[in-house]
Write an enzyme that holds these catalytic residues in place. Structure first.
Site, PDB file in Angstrom:
ATOM      1  N   ASP A  54       0.819  -1.221   0.000  1.00  0.00           N
ATOM      2  CA  ASP A  54       0.000   0.000   0.000  1.00  0.00           C
ATOM      3  C   ASP A  54       0.853   1.272   0.000  1.00  0.00           C
ATOM      4  O   ASP A  54       0.318   2.380   0.065  1.00  0.00           O
ATOM      5  CB  ASP A  54      -0.988   0.013   1.176  1.00  0.00           C
ATOM      6  CG  ASP A  54      -0.281   0.135   2.538  1.00  0.00           C
ATOM      7  OD1 ASP A  54       0.969   0.154   2.566  1.00  0.00           O
ATOM      8  OD2 ASP A  54      -0.976   0.222   3.562  1.00  0.00           O
ATOM      9  N   ASP A  98       5.065  -0.755   7.589  1.00  0.00           N
ATOM     10  CA  ASP A  98       4.187  -1.327   8.614  1.00  0.00           C
ATOM     11  C   ASP A  98       5.001  -2.233   9.545  1.00  0.00           C
ATOM     12  O   ASP A  98       6.189  -2.477   9.313  1.00  0.00           O
ATOM     13  CB  ASP A  98       3.022  -2.094   7.954  1.00  0.00           C
ATOM     14  CG  ASP A  98       3.514  -2.982   6.827  1.00  0.00           C
ATOM     15  OD1 ASP A  98       4.493  -3.718   7.056  1.00  0.00           O
ATOM     16  OD2 ASP A  98       2.948  -2.931   5.706  1.00  0.00           O
ATOM     17  N   ASP A 127       7.174   4.676  21.164  1.00  0.00           N
ATOM     18  CA  ASP A 127       6.897   6.090  21.373  1.00  0.00           C
ATOM     19  C   ASP A 127       5.706   6.222  22.305  1.00  0.00           C
ATOM     20  O   ASP A 127       4.751   5.455  22.209  1.00  0.00           O
ATOM     21  CB  ASP A 127       6.584   6.753  20.025  1.00  0.00           C
ATOM     22  CG  ASP A 127       7.285   8.077  19.836  1.00  0.00           C
ATOM     23  OD1 ASP A 127       7.015   8.982  20.642  1.00  0.00           O
ATOM     24  OD2 ASP A 127       8.084   8.196  18.894  1.00  0.00           O
ATOM     25  N   ASP A 130       7.377  11.725  23.986  1.00  0.00           N
ATOM     26  CA  ASP A 130       7.235  12.889  23.112  1.00  0.00           C
ATOM     27  C   ASP A 130       7.124  14.174  23.944  1.00  0.00           C
ATOM     28  O   ASP A 130       6.424  14.218  24.954  1.00  0.00           O
ATOM     29  CB  ASP A 130       5.953  12.688  22.284  1.00  0.00           C
ATOM     30  CG  ASP A 130       5.849  13.628  21.099  1.00  0.00           C
ATOM     31  OD1 ASP A 130       6.712  13.552  20.214  1.00  0.00           O
ATOM     32  OD2 ASP A 130       4.896  14.439  21.061  1.00  0.00           O
ATOM     33  N   GLU A 187      12.082  13.242  25.073  1.00  0.00           N
ATOM     34  CA  GLU A 187      12.368  14.246  24.047  1.00  0.00           C
ATOM     35  C   GLU A 187      12.310  15.617  24.722  1.00  0.00           C
ATOM     36  O   GLU A 187      11.258  16.044  25.191  1.00  0.00           O
ATOM     37  CB  GLU A 187      11.344  14.197  22.911  1.00  0.00           C
ATOM     38  CG  GLU A 187      11.712  15.161  21.797  1.00  0.00           C
ATOM     39  CD  GLU A 187      10.555  15.519  20.867  1.00  0.00           C
ATOM     40  OE1 GLU A 187      10.826  15.848  19.710  1.00  0.00           O
ATOM     41  OE2 GLU A 187       9.379  15.490  21.294  1.00  0.00           O
ATOM     42  N   HIS A 241      13.319  12.141  12.930  1.00  0.00           N
ATOM     43  CA  HIS A 241      12.293  12.374  11.915  1.00  0.00           C
ATOM     44  C   HIS A 241      11.815  13.820  11.859  1.00  0.00           C
ATOM     45  O   HIS A 241      10.918  14.131  11.073  1.00  0.00           O
ATOM     46  CB  HIS A 241      11.105  11.444  12.197  1.00  0.00           C
ATOM     47  CG  HIS A 241      10.477  11.724  13.525  1.00  0.00           C
ATOM     48  ND1 HIS A 241      11.130  11.482  14.716  1.00  0.00           N
ATOM     49  CD2 HIS A 241       9.292  12.278  13.864  1.00  0.00           C
ATOM     50  CE1 HIS A 241      10.371  11.868  15.729  1.00  0.00           C
ATOM     51  NE2 HIS A 241       9.239  12.343  15.231  1.00  0.00           N
ATOM     52  N   ASP A 242      12.375  14.677  12.693  1.00  0.00           N
ATOM     53  CA  ASP A 242      11.989  16.090  12.683  1.00  0.00           C
ATOM     54  C   ASP A 242      13.104  16.998  12.171  1.00  0.00           C
ATOM     55  O   ASP A 242      12.930  18.215  12.124  1.00  0.00           O
ATOM     56  CB  ASP A 242      11.633  16.558  14.114  1.00  0.00           C
ATOM     57  CG  ASP A 242      10.405  15.862  14.668  1.00  0.00           C
ATOM     58  OD1 ASP A 242       9.481  15.559  13.885  1.00  0.00           O
ATOM     59  OD2 ASP A 242      10.375  15.612  15.891  1.00  0.00           O
TER      60      ASP A 242
HETATM   61  C1  NOJ Z   1       7.608  15.729  18.509  1.00  0.00           C
HETATM   62  C2  NOJ Z   1       7.616  14.702  17.436  1.00  0.00           C
HETATM   63  O1  NOJ Z   1       8.915  14.219  17.263  1.00  0.00           O
HETATM   64  C3  NOJ Z   1       7.068  15.358  16.185  1.00  0.00           C
HETATM   65  O2  NOJ Z   1       7.229  14.557  15.064  1.00  0.00           O
HETATM   66  C4  NOJ Z   1       5.627  15.680  16.438  1.00  0.00           C
HETATM   67  O3  NOJ Z   1       5.098  16.378  15.332  1.00  0.00           O
HETATM   68  C5  NOJ Z   1       5.468  16.526  17.684  1.00  0.00           C
HETATM   69  N1  NOJ Z   1       6.259  16.063  18.791  1.00  0.00           N
HETATM   70  C6  NOJ Z   1       4.046  16.528  18.145  1.00  0.00           C
HETATM   71  O4  NOJ Z   1       3.731  15.287  18.703  1.00  0.00           O
END
Ligand code: NOJ
Length: 542
Positions: A34, A38, A107, A209, A272, A333-334
């Site tokens: 898809d 996953d 997470d 998070d 985080e 990933h940010d």
């Molecule tokens: C931190 C996360 O790493 C990010 O990807 C997310 O958009 C924000 N927190 C909100 O949860």
């Protein structure tokens, strides 16, 4: 230049010598065609992770979600979104990882739920409903406007009016992500049970998070302006988050999470936290009863320059409370990918740094093959954050893992949710696995040795310094001693051996010199890094 030292822990827990590997499940391996990765896909790739040599995987959210923020907007904390599989798949993944000796970290997103979560649906129904106080509601100000000046991290006011009940609710991120009210004991109890739900299923830890945002000022005072605000600087904030985050009471919540995790054996709590060192280290908690590892993002957030990095190591070590274990991160990933930030020439130096510094390293998927940011035109952007803040786009660092050559890079048989990188035919696991001089082979080597050396994974710094373009440090556990010398520059360099006449090169980015002796000083080619075994200093000799 500086001297840095700290005690060597005895009988260290697994996560101190371990290496964490972050998987963004949407982008790792699709097993259904898809176009979205996953959990069964992750299971298919576990053997790869074992062969790489990491110790733990951290999975970004896979819970049921409307996907307004790709899973960071959760509508049920105790299940798996059908896009990613089933709860049985999650249980199988934990089992299969454990069978292979890998730990699993999941997470945990406690600051906010999805606006589709039944708790919020109930909360917004009426002002006096049983779940109203599970979220942060506030009357409009006298003019009918927002209660205060707090901003969403993704831009605009952090408040949205619920027309039906005439109050605003708080969202530190998207309006689809209402903030939970962590001052409410019912929320605390329920969210501790969420932790237990996954601990009972065998997870080895959590990455929490936005840990520093969980509690907000109870008087809702305005955040002050940020004097350093620069509208042209991405990431720059107009306001300082003095009241909308990092409140003193947050540490009680961290402690509560830690106590819950400690009800089980050998589990890990990672937080985080995007704050300066002096504030970051407070998340270790009083008597170290907070997060085991508040993430240290300083290498991502600061320029890749030799003096800057040397200074970061020294200042971070100086701020760490006694007995606190450090950690280092080069990507997630940010954030823009490592290879894009430091340049292809420096990726090996960066890998050697990450895997030889004192502290637990976290690798972001694809870093080990040198994946770069993929440029994605604005009109094709899917990251919702970037739709509000023009400069923000996290799609480039979230593209599919590059497993092999071919149009879909072995990631999917369908249409990938984000484009595959143009360089995937050359930059991929299959090609690099065959090449003993590849970046992947270099990572595998670093992950076997020196990570298995106690002096490097658990030992102390004797000294950290920089000279010319070279960053250097000596690590020791009292039995063995290693000099790590990293040339951040594009010029040849030479570094005197630290108080030793000679040593042996045991790892180098230039593979051919391994095993060679160096005398007096070590010469480094441009962008070269070496690990030199040094003789032990005989303290009784003088
Ligand atoms: C931190 C996360 O790493 C990010 O990807 C997310 O958009 C924000 N927190 C909100 O949860």
């Amino acid at each position: 230049m500086s001297d840095v030292s700290s005690a060597i822990p005895t009988r260290a827990p697994w996560w101190q010598s371990g290496v964490v590997y972050q998987i963004y499940p949407r982008s790792f391996q699709d097993s259904t065609g898809d176009g979205t990765g996953d959990l069964p896909g992750v299971i298919q790739r576990l053997d790869y992770l074992v062969s790489l040599g990491v110790d733990a995987i951290w999975l970004s959210p896979f819970y049921p979600s409307p996907m307004a923020d790709f899973g960071y907007d959760i509508s049920d904390y105790r299940d798996v979104d059908p896009l990613f599989g089933t709860l049985e798949d999650a249980e199988r993944l934990i089992r299969e990882a454990h069978d292979r000796g890998l730990k699993v970290i999941v997470d945990y997103v406690p600051n906010h739920t999805s606006d589709q979560h039944p708790w919020f649906v109930e909360s917004r129904r009426s002002r006096d409903g049983p779940k109203r106080d599970w979220y942060i509601w506030h009357d409009p100000n006298e003019d009918g406007g927002v209660p205060n000046n707090w901003r969403s991290v993704f831009g605009g006011s952090a408040w949205t009016l619920d027309e039906a009940t005439g109050q605003f609710y708080l969202h530190s991120f998207l309006e689809e992500q209402p903030d939970l009210n962590w001052r409410n004991p019912d929320v605390q109890r329920e969210m501790m049970d969420v932790l237990r739900f996954w601990l009972d299923r065998g997870v080895d830890g959590f990455r929490v998070d936005v840990l520093w945002l969980l509690i907000k000022d109870d008087q809702f005072r305005d955040d002050p302006p940020n004097p350093d605000y620069d509208p042209d600087k991405p990431g720059s904030w107009e306001l300082k988050q003095v009241y909308s985050g990092n409140r003193p009471e947050v540490h009680n919540i961290v402690r509560m999470m830690r106590d819950t995790v400690d009800e089980y054996d050998r589990r890990l709590l990672i937080g985080e936290v995007y704050l300066e060192f002096s504030e970051l280290v407070r998340y270790y908690g009083e008597d170290l009863q907070g997060a085991h590892l508040p993430f240290n993002f300083s290498l991502i957030l600061n320029p890749w320059e030799v003096d800057v990095v040397a200074d970061l190591i020294t200042r971070y070590e100086a701020e760490l409370p006694d007995g606190a274990w450090p950690n280092w991160v080069l990507g997630n990933h940010d954030q823009s990918r490592l290879a894009t930030r430091v340049g292809a020439d420096q990726t090996r130096v960066a890998a050697m740094l990450l895997l030889t510094l004192r502290g637990t390293p976290t690798i972001y998927y694809g870093e080990e093959i040198g994946m770069s940011d993929v440029s994605i035109p604005k009109e094709e952007q899917v990251d919702p954050a970037g739709k509000v803040i023009p400069w923000m786009n996290r799609d480039p660092e979230r593209t599919p893992m590059q497993w092999e050559a071919g149009p879909r890079a072995g990631f999917t048989t369908g249409e990938p949710w984000l484009p595959i990188a143009d360089d995937a035919d050359e930059v991929n696991v299959a090609v690099q696995r065959e090449d003993r001089e590849s970046l992947l082979s270099f990572y595998r080597w670093l992950l076997q040795f020196p990570r298995s050396e106690a002096a490097i994974s658990l030992g102390d710094y004797e000294r950290v310094w920089h000279e010319g373009g070279v960053l250097a440090y000596v690590r020791t556990d009292g039995k063995r001693r290693f000099l790590i010398a990293l040339n951040f520059g594009g010029e040849d360099a030479s570094l005197p051996l630290d108080g030793a006449d000679s040593g042996t090169v045991v790892v180098s980015t230039g593979i051919s010199r391994v095993g060679s002796q160096v005398t007096g000083s070590v010469d480094l080619a441009a962008h070269e890094g070496v690990i030199v075994a040094l003789p032990l200093v005989d303290n009784d000799a003088s």
